[in-house]
Design a protein around this motif. Structure first.
Motif, PDB file in Angstrom:
ATOM      1  N   GLY A  33      74.960 132.542 -38.107  1.00 11.36           N
ATOM      2  CA  GLY A  33      74.550 133.295 -37.014  1.00 11.36           C
ATOM      3  C   GLY A  33      74.271 132.659 -36.203  1.00 11.36           C
ATOM      4  N   HIS A  34      74.092 131.786 -35.523  1.00 16.14           N
ATOM      5  CA  HIS A  34      73.274 131.435 -34.643  1.00 16.14           C
ATOM      6  C   HIS A  34      73.871 131.186 -33.612  1.00 16.14           C
ATOM      7  CE1 HIS A  34      69.864 130.158 -36.895  1.00 16.14           C
ATOM      8  NE2 HIS A  34      70.314 129.810 -37.757  1.00 16.14           N
ATOM      9  N   ASP A  35      73.594 131.242 -31.698  1.00 19.83           N
ATOM     10  CA  ASP A  35      74.279 131.291 -30.992  1.00 19.83           C
ATOM     11  C   ASP A  35      74.008 129.947 -30.514  1.00 19.83           C
ATOM     12  OD1 ASP A  35      76.182 131.719 -28.303  1.00 19.83           O
ATOM     13  OD2 ASP A  35      74.417 133.436 -27.844  1.00 19.83           O
ATOM     14  N   LEU A  36      75.550 128.796 -30.147  1.00 21.63           N
ATOM     15  CA  LEU A  36      75.780 127.465 -30.161  1.00 21.63           C
ATOM     16  C   LEU A  36      76.703 126.902 -29.183  1.00 21.63           C
ATOM     17  CD1 LEU A  36      74.918 125.715 -32.317  1.00 21.63           C
ATOM     18  CD2 LEU A  36      75.378 127.498 -33.021  1.00 21.63           C
ATOM     19  N   ARG A  37      76.524 126.348 -28.067  1.00 20.81           N
ATOM     20  CA  ARG A  37      77.003 126.271 -26.600  1.00 20.81           C
ATOM     21  C   ARG A  37      77.245 124.767 -26.839  1.00 20.81           C
ATOM     22  NH1 ARG A  37      73.466 129.752 -24.070  1.00 20.81           N
ATOM     23  NH2 ARG A  37      74.735 131.810 -23.179  1.00 20.81           N
ATOM     24  N   VAL A  38      78.000 123.876 -27.235  1.00 19.79           N
ATOM     25  CA  VAL A  38      78.229 122.720 -26.606  1.00 19.79           C
ATOM     26  C   VAL A  38      78.908 121.781 -25.534  1.00 19.79           C
ATOM     27  CG1 VAL A  38      78.867 120.492 -27.646  1.00 19.79           C
ATOM     28  CG2 VAL A  38      78.247 121.968 -28.925  1.00 19.79           C
ATOM     29  N   TYR A  39      78.401 121.194 -24.929  1.00 18.69           N
ATOM     30  CA  TYR A  39      78.300 120.278 -23.787  1.00 18.69           C
ATOM     31  C   TYR A  39      79.607 119.546 -23.921  1.00 18.69           C
ATOM     32  CZ  TYR A  39      75.245 123.446 -21.641  1.00 18.69           C
ATOM     33  OH  TYR A  39      74.439 125.127 -21.022  1.00 18.69           O
ATOM     34  N   CYS A  40      80.749 119.958 -23.301  1.00 18.03           N
ATOM     35  CA  CYS A  40      81.474 118.968 -23.174  1.00 18.03           C
ATOM     36  C   CYS A  40      82.115 117.952 -22.473  1.00 18.03           C
ATOM     37  CB  CYS A  40      82.887 119.314 -23.744  1.00 18.03           C
ATOM     38  SG  CYS A  40      82.717 120.668 -25.546  1.00 18.03           S
ATOM     39  N   ARG A  41      82.737 117.048 -22.003  1.00 11.55           N
ATOM     40  CA  ARG A  41      83.278 116.045 -20.808  1.00 11.55           C
ATOM     41  C   ARG A  41      84.645 116.393 -20.533  1.00 11.55           C
ATOM     42  NH1 ARG A  41      80.429 110.133 -22.276  1.00 11.55           N
ATOM     43  NH2 ARG A  41      78.681 111.100 -22.808  1.00 11.55           N
ATOM     44  N   SER A  42      84.660 116.758 -19.229  1.00 14.29           N
ATOM     45  CA  SER A  42      86.123 116.895 -19.095  1.00 14.29           C
ATOM     46  C   SER A  42      87.665 115.987 -19.346  1.00 14.29           C
ATOM     47  CB  SER A  42      86.478 117.557 -17.115  1.00 14.29           C
ATOM     48  OG  SER A  42      85.848 116.227 -16.279  1.00 14.29           O
ATOM     49  N   ILE A  60      82.432 120.756 -18.836  1.00 13.14           N
ATOM     50  CA  ILE A  60      81.727 120.164 -16.890  1.00 13.14           C
ATOM     51  C   ILE A  60      81.751 118.480 -16.926  1.00 13.14           C
ATOM     52  CG2 ILE A  60      80.388 121.868 -16.950  1.00 13.14           C
ATOM     53  CD1 ILE A  60      78.364 120.041 -17.699  1.00 13.14           C
ATOM     54  N   PRO A  61      82.552 118.702 -16.283  1.00 12.64           N
ATOM     55  CA  PRO A  61      83.270 116.587 -14.996  1.00 12.64           C
ATOM     56  C   PRO A  61      82.083 115.901 -15.050  1.00 12.64           C
ATOM     57  CG  PRO A  61      82.203 118.789 -12.758  1.00 12.64           C
ATOM     58  CD  PRO A  61      82.249 119.137 -14.241  1.00 12.64           C
ATOM     59  N   THR A  62      82.620 114.862 -14.951  1.00 14.84           N
ATOM     60  CA  THR A  62      81.422 113.794 -15.047  1.00 14.84           C
ATOM     61  C   THR A  62      82.070 112.022 -14.344  1.00 14.84           C
ATOM     62  OG1 THR A  62      80.485 111.692 -17.040  1.00 14.84           O
ATOM     63  CG2 THR A  62      82.317 112.782 -17.547  1.00 14.84           C
ATOM     64  N   ILE A  63      82.109 111.309 -14.084  1.00 13.10           N
ATOM     65  CA  ILE A  63      82.697 109.988 -14.017  1.00 13.10           C
ATOM     66  C   ILE A  63      83.001 108.984 -14.762  1.00 13.10           C
ATOM     67  CG2 ILE A  63      81.849 110.597 -11.163  1.00 13.10           C
ATOM     68  CD1 ILE A  63      79.885 108.178 -12.041  1.00 13.10           C
ATOM     69  N   ASP A  69      78.932 107.274 -17.306  1.00  8.53           N
ATOM     70  CA  ASP A  69      79.600 108.559 -18.163  1.00  8.53           C
ATOM     71  C   ASP A  69      78.526 109.686 -18.042  1.00  8.53           C
ATOM     72  OD1 ASP A  69      80.439 110.245 -19.222  1.00  8.53           O
ATOM     73  OD2 ASP A  69      82.114 109.105 -19.958  1.00  8.53           O
ATOM     74  N   THR A  70      77.568 109.139 -19.272  1.00 12.52           N
ATOM     75  CA  THR A  70      76.519 109.629 -20.672  1.00 12.52           C
ATOM     76  C   THR A  70      75.774 110.484 -19.283  1.00 12.52           C
ATOM     77  OG1 THR A  70      77.559 108.670 -21.879  1.00 12.52           O
ATOM     78  CG2 THR A  70      75.252 110.027 -22.464  1.00 12.52           C
ATOM     79  N   PHE A  71      74.609 109.690 -17.922  1.00 18.78           N
ATOM     80  CA  PHE A  71      73.917 109.952 -17.496  1.00 18.78           C
ATOM     81  C   PHE A  71      74.233 111.388 -16.636  1.00 18.78           C
ATOM     82  CE2 PHE A  71      71.198 109.810 -13.786  1.00 18.78           C
ATOM     83  CZ  PHE A  71      70.494 109.380 -14.387  1.00 18.78           C
ATOM     84  N   ILE A  72      75.355 110.981 -15.985  1.00 18.46           N
ATOM     85  CA  ILE A  72      76.386 112.538 -14.817  1.00 18.46           C
ATOM     86  C   ILE A  72      76.422 113.647 -15.986  1.00 18.46           C
ATOM     87  CG2 ILE A  72      77.704 112.657 -13.155  1.00 18.46           C
ATOM     88  CD1 ILE A  72      75.210 110.847 -11.972  1.00 18.46           C
ATOM     89  N   HIS A  73      76.533 113.470 -16.719  1.00 15.92           N
ATOM     90  CA  HIS A  73      77.365 114.186 -17.675  1.00 15.92           C
ATOM     91  C   HIS A  73      76.157 115.597 -18.188  1.00 15.92           C
ATOM     92  CE1 HIS A  73      78.469 117.398 -21.228  1.00 15.92           C
ATOM     93  NE2 HIS A  73      79.781 116.773 -20.050  1.00 15.92           N
ATOM     94  N   THR A  74      75.328 114.551 -18.507  1.00 14.41           N
ATOM     95  CA  THR A  74      74.077 115.191 -19.177  1.00 14.41           C
ATOM     96  C   THR A  74      73.017 115.583 -18.262  1.00 14.41           C
ATOM     97  OG1 THR A  74      73.859 113.562 -21.290  1.00 14.41           O
ATOM     98  CG2 THR A  74      72.092 114.859 -21.166  1.00 14.41           C
ATOM     99  N   LEU A  75      73.182 114.592 -16.919  1.00 13.68           N
ATOM    100  CA  LEU A  75      72.222 115.549 -16.306  1.00 13.68           C
ATOM    101  C   LEU A  75      72.769 116.867 -15.170  1.00 13.68           C
ATOM    102  CD1 LEU A  75      70.292 115.544 -13.632  1.00 13.68           C
ATOM    103  CD2 LEU A  75      71.774 114.012 -12.727  1.00 13.68           C
TER     104      LEU A  75
END
Length: 373
Positions: A33-42, A60-63, A69-75
């Motif tokens: 029953g928890h509300d989950l969001r997972v951020y994915c790379r384009s 969301i996009p990254t480079i 790659d990871t740094f920009i996406h997580t930011l």
């Protein structure tokens, strides 16, 4: 709870243990029953946000760059999540600890799973290693809490930084014979037979020492094939080097997932884990849960996982001790069968995604109520 997960490529899992952990946690928490969001790379997922197993996917996009790659996406993910009603943010990867302070300013609780000692990996140049070492320190003070899935790593942080992370083990599914595992489609695809191959699963990167396994195998008189499952997105030169040192009985499958991965991993004769990188390796747990006799590089984190349910070799001796242990196992098939049984019993007793999920959920709830230490 309203929970966001950042620092991974996304789900469904497509690459590493972090993605698997995120998917297993998020799907179970959504069921509760928890509300989950997972951020994915384009790069890996459609730009259109969608849902998966009741989880909202924020793409969301990254480079396309090994170091950024990871740094920009997580930011970008962190900036996005600031303006949502998320209460708990779970980051994965020690290099993302630098972002964990910002959501706290907005009243959100932040957590990070630091995994192993990432700066010891051979793939990183010195500036990246230095950055990761700094981030290890930041993980002890910027988020509300930090987590590791290895007691060895927890002891390292306590010894070096005088702060001990929460220990929450990695998990594995409780495997059972599924219809897909009663076929041999994947074995046929690669001209393999059950119990007729030695198996490695992992990224083809220098710290995994696959060249030692290939060298040891080339010195052994055996009819068994050597199967190497995995690839690398940034180490094409190393991958080609491995292939150049192989022979016709060495099979490189590339990345495998789903039923193909389960089938090939469940029908091996011996599973070998050659990595020298610390942390709990999901492929090792999978191999044990699928009934393999495992032979591991004897680093402390691998030994912590197998206990007395597997065998180890001295990685400092490179291919020499590995060759001797492989030959010994091949000469003692009855003992090998005993270790297959021990492996399954061990992981079922000590590693469970349901138990892991309960530990994360409890920690997050305690943090929200101000009771987590």
């Amino acid at each position: 709870m309203k929970i966001a997960i950042l620092g991974i490529r996304g789900i469904p899992s497509c690459y590493s243990g972090f993605e698997v952990c995120a998917e297993e946690l998020a799907s179970r928490l959504a069921e509760r029953g928890h509300d989950l969001r997972v951020y994915c790379r384009s790069r890996y997922f459609s730009l259109e946000s969608k849902t998966y197993k009741g989880i909202r996917l924020i793409v969301i996009p990254t480079i396309n760059n090994k170091y950024l790659d990871t740094f920009i996406h997580t930011l970008l993910g962190t900036l996005h999540v600031l303006f949502t009603d998320t209460e708990v943010i779970q980051y994965f990867g020690v290099g993302n600890s630098i972002f964990t302070f910002l959501p706290r300013i907005f009243g959100k609780k932040t957590f990070i799973n630091v995994d192993g000692l990432d700066w010891t990996r051979k793939k990183w140049p010195y500036p990246a290693k230095l950055y990761l070492k700094i981030c290890a320190f930041l993980a002890t003070c910027l988020p509300n809490h930090f987590i590791t899935d290895s007691r060895e790593i927890a002891d390292y942080y306590a010894r070096i930084f005088d702060k001990k992370p929460h220990y929450i083990a990695y998990g594995i599914p409780v495997y059972s014979p599924a219809p897909s595992l009663n076929r041999e489609d994947t074995l046929s695809k690669f001209s393999l037979e059950q119990d007729k191959y030695i198996l490695f699963v992992g990224r083809l990167v220098p710290e995994n020492n696959i060249e030692d396994l290939i060298s040891a195998y080339n010195q052994i008189d055996t009819d068994l094939k050597l199967v190497i499952v995995g690839d690398s997105r940034y180490q094409s030169g190393y991958v080609q080097y491995l292939k150049n040192n192989g022979n016709p009985n060495i099979v490189f499958t590339g990345f495998l997932g789903g039923d193909e991965y389960l089938e090939i991993c469940s029908r091996a004769y011996i599973f070998v884990e050659t990595t020298e990188a610390s942390g709990t390796h999901p492929a090792l747990l999978d191999a044990m849960g699928l009934g393999n006799c495992v032979l591991v590089n004897g680093i402390p984190t691998n030994l912590e996982v197998i206990k007395d349910s597997g065998l180890s070799y001295d990685g400092a001796r490179k291919d020499a001790d590995l060759k001797e242990k492989l030959e010994w196992l091949l000469d003692n098939p009855e003992l090998l069968k005993e270790y297959k049984i021990k492996a399954v019993e061990h992981v079922k007793r000590h590693y469970s995604w349901d138990r892991v999920t309960e530990r994360y959920e409890k920690l997050w709830l305690q943090a929200l109520s101000g009771r987590a230490k």
